[in-house]
Design an enzyme around this catalytic site. Structure first.
Site, PDB file in Angstrom:
ATOM      1  N   ASP A 149       0.823  -1.202   0.000  1.00 24.00           N
ATOM      2  CA  ASP A 149       0.000   0.000   0.000  1.00 24.00           C
ATOM      3  C   ASP A 149       0.860   1.257   0.000  1.00 24.00           C
ATOM      4  O   ASP A 149       0.509   2.258  -0.632  1.00 24.00           O
ATOM      5  CB  ASP A 149      -0.927  -0.014   1.216  1.00 24.00           C
ATOM      6  CG  ASP A 149      -1.987   1.062   1.142  1.00 24.00           C
ATOM      7  OD1 ASP A 149      -2.435   1.377   0.028  1.00 24.00           O
ATOM      8  OD2 ASP A 149      -2.367   1.587   2.201  1.00 24.00           O
ATOM      9  N   ASP A 171       2.711   1.471  -3.671  1.00 19.85           N
ATOM     10  CA  ASP A 171       1.950   1.803  -4.878  1.00 19.85           C
ATOM     11  C   ASP A 171       1.970   3.296  -5.169  1.00 19.85           C
ATOM     12  O   ASP A 171       2.084   3.713  -6.320  1.00 19.85           O
ATOM     13  CB  ASP A 171       0.528   1.246  -4.830  1.00 19.85           C
ATOM     14  CG  ASP A 171      -0.337   1.844  -3.735  1.00 19.85           C
ATOM     15  OD1 ASP A 171       0.147   2.699  -2.978  1.00 19.85           O
ATOM     16  OD2 ASP A 171      -1.496   1.435  -3.634  1.00 19.85           O
ATOM     17  N   ASP A 227      -6.978   3.009  -5.019  1.00 18.95           N
ATOM     18  CA  ASP A 227      -6.234   2.885  -3.768  1.00 18.95           C
ATOM     19  C   ASP A 227      -7.136   3.202  -2.578  1.00 18.95           C
ATOM     20  O   ASP A 227      -7.174   2.455  -1.594  1.00 18.95           O
ATOM     21  CB  ASP A 227      -5.022   3.802  -3.794  1.00 18.95           C
ATOM     22  CG  ASP A 227      -4.114   3.593  -2.593  1.00 18.95           C
ATOM     23  OD1 ASP A 227      -3.930   2.429  -2.184  1.00 18.95           O
ATOM     24  OD2 ASP A 227      -3.594   4.587  -2.057  1.00 18.95           O
ATOM     25  N   ASP A 258      -8.502   0.580   0.369  1.00 27.09           N
ATOM     26  CA  ASP A 258      -8.269   0.866   1.786  1.00 27.09           C
ATOM     27  C   ASP A 258      -9.579   0.857   2.566  1.00 27.09           C
ATOM     28  O   ASP A 258      -9.673   0.251   3.635  1.00 27.09           O
ATOM     29  CB  ASP A 258      -7.562   2.211   1.958  1.00 27.09           C
ATOM     30  CG  ASP A 258      -6.136   2.192   1.463  1.00 27.09           C
ATOM     31  OD1 ASP A 258      -5.574   1.094   1.305  1.00 27.09           O
ATOM     32  OD2 ASP A 258      -5.577   3.282   1.230  1.00 27.09           O
TER      33      ASP A 258
END
Length: 108
Positions: free
Chosen positions: A68, A71, A89, A93
């Site tokens: 995470d 990226d 993203d 999350d």
């Protein structure tokens, strides 16, 4: 002081991101990989058949969190930061928050 720490961390993350770019990893792939690893970690935490399942779950969660972080760095270095990538993203999350805590309201 935090600026010095941030510079050192970014230096290491950018080095790792350059290696990932040479290996043809994309930011969206890292986002989805992190999400899949988080789902696997959730399984190992939810179904602890053996004590070492917690260790596997913790390791998967650590690698997922690292994906995470990476990226965004890969997107910044490669110039592939897009609105869709940012949305993906954030969506991944938030999905993980709701999977891990199903009683939390959806608007958070």
């Amino acid at each position: 002081m935090l600026t010095k720490i941030r510079e050192k961390v970014e230096f290491w993350l950018e080095g790792i991101a350059k290696i990932l770019l040479k290996a043809k990893f994309t930011p969206n792939f890292l986002t989805i990989l992190g999400f899949c690893l988080s789902l696997m970690a959730a399984y190992f935490y939810a179904v602890p058949r053996f004590f070492w399942y917690f260790w596997i779950g913790g390791t998967l969660l650590f690698v997922s969190s690292f994906c995470d972080v990476l990226d965004g760095v890969v997107a910044r270095i490669s110039g592939k930061n897009t609105i869709l990538g940012g949305f993906l993203d954030s969506l991944m999350d938030l999905s993980l928050i709701h999977i891990s805590e199903p009683t939390r309201p959806l608007y958070i």
